[in-house]
Design an enzyme around this catalytic site. Structure first.
Site, PDB file in Angstrom:
ATOM      1  N   ALA A  73       0.906  -1.151  -0.045  1.00  0.00           N
ATOM      2  CA  ALA A  73       0.017  -0.040  -0.056  1.00  0.00           C
ATOM      3  C   ALA A  73       1.022   1.279  -0.024  1.00  0.00           C
ATOM      4  O   ALA A  73       0.427   2.409  -0.397  1.00  0.00           O
ATOM      5  CB  ALA A  73      -0.798  -0.047   1.394  1.00  0.00           C
ATOM      6  N   THR A  74       2.190   1.069   0.533  1.00  0.00           N
ATOM      7  CA  THR A  74       2.803   2.318   0.444  1.00  0.00           C
ATOM      8  C   THR A  74       3.037   2.803  -0.907  1.00  0.00           C
ATOM      9  O   THR A  74       2.973   3.995  -1.298  1.00  0.00           O
ATOM     10  CB  THR A  74       4.196   2.353   1.174  1.00  0.00           C
ATOM     11  N   GLN A 181      -7.141  -0.617   5.941  1.00  0.00           N
ATOM     12  CA  GLN A 181      -7.472  -1.081   7.204  1.00  0.00           C
ATOM     13  C   GLN A 181      -9.078  -1.751   6.897  1.00  0.00           C
ATOM     14  O   GLN A 181      -9.146  -2.473   7.872  1.00  0.00           O
ATOM     15  CB  GLN A 181      -7.190  -0.116   8.253  1.00  0.00           C
ATOM     16  N   HIS A 203      -1.104  -7.911   3.385  1.00  0.00           N
ATOM     17  CA  HIS A 203      -0.560  -8.424   4.579  1.00  0.00           C
ATOM     18  C   HIS A 203      -1.610  -7.804   5.881  1.00  0.00           C
ATOM     19  O   HIS A 203      -1.304  -8.380   6.818  1.00  0.00           O
ATOM     20  CB  HIS A 203       0.958  -8.088   4.933  1.00  0.00           C
ATOM     21  N   CYS A 343       4.409   4.241  17.371  1.00  0.00           N
ATOM     22  CA  CYS A 343       4.269   3.628  16.011  1.00  0.00           C
ATOM     23  C   CYS A 343       4.572   4.693  14.750  1.00  0.00           C
ATOM     24  O   CYS A 343       4.829   4.126  13.671  1.00  0.00           O
ATOM     25  CB  CYS A 343       2.988   3.229  15.830  1.00  0.00           C
TER      26      CYS A 343
END
Ligand code: PLP
Length: 409
Positions: A73-74, A181, A203, A343
């Site tokens: 997704a990056t 998400q 993932h 995070c």
């Protein structure tokens, strides 16, 4: 029950055994290059890729040719934002995004700022929602792209993507959503929601790491992008590079499995989350829930009639006043969760998401994100409640809170 307990499913998920089994032949027996047009090895690989493309497209009501495979997704977020902005530069130089977006969107937007684009970062309310009126006000005749996520990775807030998409359509602006998400967990339909570009990754849904996709609308309007990788012209020239066939097969299978279990899993996770939240809140004072309050649920975990839920079923984000999140993580070592300061950066800055929600720095530093997922059980939740309560009490005794101004204000 086995220790350690994994409760960080927003970060990543284990590969489902059914997914692994589907992938295995594509490492050795059926190892062809999907771009080899001259022999059966290539054709078999291409057929497997086509099947996965169709599975992923169907899960968002897209057409298979609108799916571009990437490394995750990056890369999808980078291709969507950089690719659209650079392609439509003649039309305008303004981009709108939000303060609570993932760094995979914020960082390419910052890069576009350096390339002469203007970027507006929309504020959210304390639950992480963007008011459609704010978005409407932000769009100008120079705006070419809006990028707002489907669901937030820290606090689980689900944006009203359908309303955002409708607004973008009305204003004639492209709409990208980072759907990482929420994809396969909550309803997501690119047609019904007016989405032009959507990033997804395997993932986070019990598929392998290092494979993702970008949905690129082909009509109404046909979206064009400038690639960020040049090479053999794979994926209709949008993303050159030999396709990761086993990864793509795994992604397709992960989507199929996730859709099969979606309803049941959502109910189960809502019940586990309520158990975790109620257990912790009844054992400890001065604990705050960050993000949207979840909708009321029935005994089987389904939403009560008339209730809406704007929070991912598996997400719980709590602040434990007077306790450093990092110290708490050390105190509950056999439970894998994330803290609000760890995070985003190694520098222990409080999470930009919690800051955007108006959570004061001290409470942002004391926050923990619990990400419940497929493997978690009620027994693990009960163990977590006990362990967290014990650790927080001990830490508070060691450094008693001196009043807690943030809690009373
Ligand atoms: N966007 C969101 C909302 C995420 O949660 C993540 C995961 O960290 C990413 C993008 C990046 O995805 P990937 O790890 O596939 O590059």
């Amino acid at each position: 029950m086995k220790l350690p307990i994994y409760m960080d499913h927003h970060a990543t998920t284990p590969v489902d055994p059914r997914v692994l089994e589907a992938m295995l032949p594509y490492f050795s027996e059926t190892f062809g290059n999907a771009a080899s047009r001259n022999h059966v090895f290539g054709w078999e690989a291409e057929a497997a890729v086509d099947e996965a493309r169709a599975q992923i497209a169907a899960a968002m009501n897209a057409s298979p040719k609108e799916i571009v495979f990437t490394s995750g997704a990056t890369e999808s977020d980078d291709l969507a934002t950089l690719g659209a902005a650079r392609m439509y530069r003649e039309k305008g130089n303004h981009i709108v995004t939000g303060r609570t977006e993932h760094r995979a969107v914020l960082d390419p937007c910052a890069q576009l700022g350096k390339e002469g684009f203007e970027v507006t970062y929309l504020e959210t309310d304390r639950f992480g929602q963007i008011a459609p009126e704010r978005l409407a006000e932000a769009i100008t005749d120079r705006t070419i792209l809006v990028s707002l996520m489907l669901a937030n990775n820290e606090v689980g807030t689900i944006h009203r993507v359908g309303r955002i998409g409708a607004l973008c359509k009305e204003k004639g602006v492209l709409f990208h959503t980072d759907a990482v998400q929420g994809f396969t967990k909550i309803p997501f339909d690119v047609e019904a929601m007016g989405v032009d570009l959507a990033s997804v990754t395997a993932h986070k849904i019990y598929g392998p790491k290092g494979v993702g996709a970008l949905y690129v609308r082909s009509k109404g309007p046909r979206v064009r992008l400038l690639p960020i990788l040049y090479g053999g012209g794979h994926e209709r020239g949008l993303r050159s590079g030999t396709l990761n066939v086993p990864g793509i097969v795994g992604f397709g299978k992960a989507v199929a499995v996730a859709l099969e279990v979606r309803e049941e899993e959502a109910r189960r996770l809502r019940l586990l989350r309520a158990r975790l939240r109620d257990g912790i809140l009844s054992s400890l004072p001065d604990v705050l829930v960050n993000g949207s309050p979840p909708g009321r649920i029935a005994e089987d975990g389904s939403l009560s009639p008339g209730e809406e839920d704007w929070r991912l079923p598996g997400n719980l984000n709590l602040s434990f006043a007077g306790v450093e999140g990092e110290a708490l993580l050390m105190g509950i070592r056999d439970i894998a969760v994330s803290s609000g300061s760890a995070c985003t950066s190694a520098s222990l800055r409080p999470s930009h998401v919690l800051k955007a929600l108006g959570v004061p720095d001290d409470l942002a530093h004391s926050s923990i994100r619990f990400g419940l997922g497929r493997g978690n059980t009620a027994e693990e939740v009960d163990y977590t409640i006990e362990t967290v309560a014990r650790a927080v009490k001990r830490l508070r005794e060691m450094a008693p809170m001196r009043g807690s101004p943030s809690m009373s204000s």
